[in-house]
Motif scaffolding. Structure first.
Motif, mmCIF file in Angstrom:
data_model
loop_
_atom_site.group_PDB
_atom_site.id
_atom_site.type_symbol
_atom_site.label_atom_id
_atom_site.label_comp_id
_atom_site.label_asym_id
_atom_site.label_seq_id
_atom_site.Cartn_x
_atom_site.Cartn_y
_atom_site.Cartn_z
ATOM 1 N N MET A 67 3.574 3.597 12.672
ATOM 2 C CA MET A 67 3.637 2.179 12.314
ATOM 3 C C MET A 67 3.379 1.317 13.541
ATOM 4 N N GLN A 68 2.805 0.152 13.308
ATOM 5 C CA GLN A 68 2.617 -0.806 14.405
ATOM 6 C C GLN A 68 3.614 -1.944 14.283
ATOM 7 N N ILE A 69 4.677 -1.711 13.591
ATOM 8 C CA ILE A 69 5.673 -2.771 13.404
ATOM 9 C C ILE A 69 7.029 -2.086 13.273
ATOM 10 N N PRO A 92 2.594 -3.181 -0.711
ATOM 11 C CA PRO A 92 3.870 -3.648 -0.153
ATOM 12 C C PRO A 92 4.223 -5.085 -0.564
ATOM 13 N N SER A 93 3.232 -5.978 -0.608
ATOM 14 C CA SER A 93 3.557 -7.391 -0.901
ATOM 15 C C SER A 93 4.162 -7.544 -2.290
ATOM 16 N N ASN A 94 3.524 -6.927 -3.285
ATOM 17 C CA ASN A 94 4.063 -7.105 -4.639
ATOM 18 C C ASN A 94 5.248 -6.183 -4.923
ATOM 19 N N ASP A 102 0.394 -13.162 8.249
ATOM 20 C CA ASP A 102 0.201 -13.238 6.798
ATOM 21 C C ASP A 102 -0.328 -11.945 6.175
ATOM 22 N N SER A 103 -1.196 -11.230 6.899
ATOM 23 C CA SER A 103 -1.758 -10.001 6.305
ATOM 24 C C SER A 103 -0.960 -8.765 6.712
ATOM 25 N N LEU A 104 0.125 -8.964 7.451
ATOM 26 C CA LEU A 104 0.929 -7.834 7.932
ATOM 27 C C LEU A 104 2.221 -7.729 7.118
ATOM 28 N N LEU A 105 3.093 -6.832 7.558
ATOM 29 C CA LEU A 105 4.371 -6.679 6.861
ATOM 30 C C LEU A 105 5.418 -7.658 7.370
ATOM 31 N N SER A 106 5.122 -8.313 8.504
ATOM 32 C CA SER A 106 6.135 -9.094 9.234
ATOM 33 C C SER A 106 6.948 -10.064 8.375
ATOM 34 N N ILE A 136 -0.026 -5.055 -12.038
ATOM 35 C CA ILE A 136 -1.200 -4.252 -12.414
ATOM 36 C C ILE A 136 -1.835 -3.735 -11.127
ATOM 37 N N GLU A 137 -1.984 -2.414 -11.038
ATOM 38 C CA GLU A 137 -2.458 -1.789 -9.795
ATOM 39 C C GLU A 137 -3.647 -0.872 -10.098
ATOM 40 N N LYS A 138 -4.695 -0.982 -9.294
ATOM 41 C CA LYS A 138 -5.897 -0.194 -9.616
ATOM 42 C C LYS A 138 -5.797 1.273 -9.202
HETATM 43 C C1 LIG Z 1 -4.686 1.606 8.128
HETATM 44 C C2 LIG Z 1 -3.811 0.394 8.134
HETATM 45 C C3 LIG Z 1 -2.596 0.420 8.797
HETATM 46 C C4 LIG Z 1 -1.777 -0.700 8.807
HETATM 47 N N1 LIG Z 1 -0.602 -0.641 9.501
HETATM 48 C C5 LIG Z 1 0.177 -1.724 9.540
HETATM 49 C C6 LIG Z 1 1.406 -1.711 10.268
HETATM 50 O O1 LIG Z 1 1.763 -0.712 10.900
HETATM 51 N N2 LIG Z 1 2.167 -2.823 10.267
HETATM 52 C C7 LIG Z 1 1.797 -3.945 9.581
HETATM 53 O O2 LIG Z 1 2.530 -4.923 9.590
HETATM 54 N N3 LIG Z 1 0.648 -3.990 8.898
HETATM 55 C C8 LIG Z 1 -0.171 -2.922 8.852
HETATM 56 N N4 LIG Z 1 -1.342 -2.985 8.154
HETATM 57 C C9 LIG Z 1 -1.700 -4.237 7.435
HETATM 58 C C10 LIG Z 1 -1.507 -4.144 5.925
HETATM 59 O O3 LIG Z 1 -2.265 -5.151 5.366
HETATM 60 C C11 LIG Z 1 -0.068 -4.312 5.471
HETATM 61 O O4 LIG Z 1 0.699 -3.300 6.043
HETATM 62 C C12 LIG Z 1 0.180 -4.175 3.960
HETATM 63 O O5 LIG Z 1 -0.507 -3.066 3.441
HETATM 64 C C13 LIG Z 1 -0.138 -5.429 3.194
HETATM 65 O O6 LIG Z 1 0.315 -5.215 1.868
HETATM 66 P P1 LIG Z 1 -0.403 -5.867 0.606
HETATM 67 O O7 LIG Z 1 0.357 -5.440 -0.585
HETATM 68 O O8 LIG Z 1 -0.562 -7.343 0.833
HETATM 69 O O9 LIG Z 1 -1.888 -5.279 0.619
HETATM 70 P P2 LIG Z 1 -2.332 -3.777 0.372
HETATM 71 O O10 LIG Z 1 -1.446 -2.828 1.034
HETATM 72 O O11 LIG Z 1 -3.779 -3.727 0.705
HETATM 73 O O12 LIG Z 1 -2.149 -3.577 -1.195
HETATM 74 C C14 LIG Z 1 -2.952 -4.240 -2.142
HETATM 75 C C15 LIG Z 1 -2.912 -3.428 -3.428
HETATM 76 O O13 LIG Z 1 -3.652 -4.131 -4.409
HETATM 77 C C16 LIG Z 1 -4.456 -3.195 -5.124
HETATM 78 N N5 LIG Z 1 -5.586 -3.941 -5.684
HETATM 79 C C17 LIG Z 1 -6.610 -4.515 -5.002
HETATM 80 N N6 LIG Z 1 -7.443 -5.142 -5.848
HETATM 81 C C18 LIG Z 1 -6.927 -4.975 -7.077
HETATM 82 C C19 LIG Z 1 -7.337 -5.394 -8.381
HETATM 83 N N7 LIG Z 1 -8.420 -6.148 -8.561
HETATM 84 N N8 LIG Z 1 -6.604 -5.026 -9.446
HETATM 85 C C20 LIG Z 1 -5.470 -4.270 -9.282
HETATM 86 N N9 LIG Z 1 -5.044 -3.829 -8.074
HETATM 87 C C21 LIG Z 1 -5.761 -4.199 -6.986
HETATM 88 C C22 LIG Z 1 -4.822 -2.151 -4.090
HETATM 89 O O14 LIG Z 1 -5.183 -0.926 -4.681
HETATM 90 C C23 LIG Z 1 -3.546 -2.060 -3.264
HETATM 91 O O15 LIG Z 1 -2.676 -1.077 -3.744
HETATM 92 C C24 LIG Z 1 -2.177 -1.881 8.131
HETATM 93 C C25 LIG Z 1 -3.405 -1.907 7.478
HETATM 94 C C26 LIG Z 1 -4.216 -0.793 7.479
HETATM 95 C C27 LIG Z 1 -5.542 -0.874 6.796
#
Ligand SMILES: Cc1cc2nc3c(=O)[nH]c(=O)nc-3n(C[C@H](O)[C@H](O)[C@H](O)COP(=O)(O)OP(=O)(O)OC[C@H]3O[C@@H](n4cnc5c(N)ncnc54)[C@H](O)[C@@H]3O)c2cc1C
Length: 430
Positions: free
Chosen positions: A56-58, A13-15, A395-399, A37-39
């Protein structure tokens, strides 16, 4: 070799939100060469926790775009409209779609950027490219599932790789045992363990309770112990007043505090996100435990106030030694499988960026998510989702995602080291 203005590691979601922000910048005339680049082999949002009944929790309004630009093509509302479900969703009268549906929304958003992302490549390290004593570019090294190595050059980098499983010390030596696994591998691991009848879940958060309820519904033979350090299960507090800490302005407040004040704030609001399942999950579990009393058939046990300090694996199963935190009494319990719903670490970016460590003092992060660097280090590196201690629990959520990616996008276009002279689109302001 082609030089990108921006490479993103991870396409969660972040990227994806960043790709959308960059798309908006392009519409304003800022033509950034951007690639991700996604693994994973294709997009999936916490694939192994896409449980049937998980919501969802948000609020869905904290999607990839609304808070920054409610008119964006990429809002959840527009996704519903395009899928022909807008009215049906309204009739549900909820802010909290199922995780399956939100995963579908995220996959829909990601599908717009198929040409801007390489799937099935894991970034393993990032190396400095030097000109005299200056680091001018970054060489991003990735490996695909067949072991092939790929290299790309970039002027700037955004690392958005999410968390890595936090494994308690007592299980570290058993990490390769398929009967012991982290919640992040739940669905793919549990389907291979159809014979497992006695199962321990360690943890007290949303993942632990979701897995408990999923396992309970899977088979009437399964017996579950839910083992947690806390004396009770605390529900997540998402009441309106507390929820203000997830507002985007709170990031400024948090960042402006002293380290001691930030620590205090994180502690005060810990139970908004950690070891804090939704109240309905707790109620559902207690309904099941109560029914056991009614029927006199005890399948599951809630073991609170206990810590697992030792785990041994043998051909017969996994033996846990769990300690009562009040009396220090130890009991041994045997299981066919152990699930670690023990949370995530958010420091893996330091491993990927280790070859650059001498240029990135302590990996400290600025307000706009850029890693501080030495004067001879010209590329900008941003991190998403790894700055809770300085930017707050959101920071680690979607907010804050939709707003954070705008801030990063703006920071990138204002960075003078983008080589516009070599770019065919010179109208960009450096
Ligand atoms: C089960 C679960 C439910 C959740 N529900 C909620 C919710 O309801 N509301 C909320 O706000 N947050 C929720 N979260 C928190 C969650 O962190 C965020 O929702 C969101 O996924 C953050 O997005 P992100 O892109 O930062 O990280 P991620 O979603 O973790 O995505 C990171 C991506 O990077 C890829 N990656 C990792 N390392 C590498 C590498 N070395 N090279 C290439 N690709 C790589 C991964 O495969 C992944 O696709 C939840 C988390 C979990 C575990």
């Amino acid at each position: 070799m082609k030089i990108y203005d921006l490479l993103g590691i991870g396409f969660g979601p972040s990227n994806i939100a960043l790709a959308i922000s960059v798309d908006e910048l392009r519409q304003r005339g800022h033509q950034l060469e951007c690639f991700f680049i996604e693994k994973q082999t294709n997009f999936a949002w916490h694939r192994d926790m896409l449980l049937n009944d998980a919501d969802m929790q948000i609020s869905f309004l904290k999607d990839l775009a609304t808070l920054r630009n409610p008119r964006s093509h990429f809002t959840f509302t527009n996704y519903l409209f395009e899928k022909g479900r807008l009215q049906d969703f309204i009739n549900l009268k909820t802010f909290f779609p199922s995780r399956q549906e939100f995963n579908d929304y995220l996959a829909w958003a990601a599908s717009h950027f198929e040409n801007d992302c390489a799937y099935n490549e894991e970034v393993v390290e990032v190396l400095p490219e030097k000109k005299d004593s200056d680091v001018t570019l970054l060489r991003v090294i990735s490996r695909d599932s067949t072991g092939n190595i790929r290299e790309r050059l970039t002027r700037n980098l955004v690392v958005s790789i999410g968390g890595t499983p936090k494994i308690p010390v007592s299980f570290l030596s058993l990490e390769n045992d398929p009967r012991i696994f982290h919640s992040s591998q739940y669905l793919s691991s549990i389907t291979k363990l159809s014979h497992a009848k006695r199962i321990a879940i360690i943890g007290a958060g949303q993942s632990a309770t979701e897995i408990f309820l999923d396992l309970h519904g899977r088979s009437s033979d399964v017996e579950i112990d839910l083992i947690m350090r806390g004396r009770a299960m605390h529900p997540s507090d998402d009441s309106p007043s507390v929820n203000e800490i997830f507002n985007t302005e709170f990031t400024d407040y948090m960042f402006s505090r002293t380290p001691e004040e930030r620590t205090r704030l994180l502690k005060e609001f810990h139970h908004t996100n950690y070891a804090a399942p939704d109240i309905d999950q707790i109620e559902n579990i207690f309904r099941i435990l109560y029914n056991q009393k009614v029927t006199g058939v005890q399948r599951h046990t809630l073991i609170t106030n206990h810590e697992t300090r030792e785990a041994q694996a043998s051909d017969y199963g996994i033996r846990l030694r769990i300690t009562d935190l009040e009396t220090n009494l130890v009991q041994e319990r045997d299981y066919d499988a152990v699930i670690l719903a023990t949370g995530y670490l958010r420091s893996h970016h330091k491993t990927i960026l280790a070859p650059l460590a001498q240029y990135l003092p302590n990996f400290t992060v600025t307000r706009h998510y850029r890693l501080d660097s030495t004067p001879n280090f010209k590329p900008a590196i941003f991190v998403q989702g790894a700055s809770e201690t300085t930017h707050g629990i959101s920071d680690s959520l979607l907010s804050v995602t939709a707003v954070r990616t705008h801030e990063i996008g703006e920071a990138i276009i204002s960075i003078a080291n983008i080589d516009f002279e070599n770019s065919p689109k010179k109208h960009i302001t450096a």
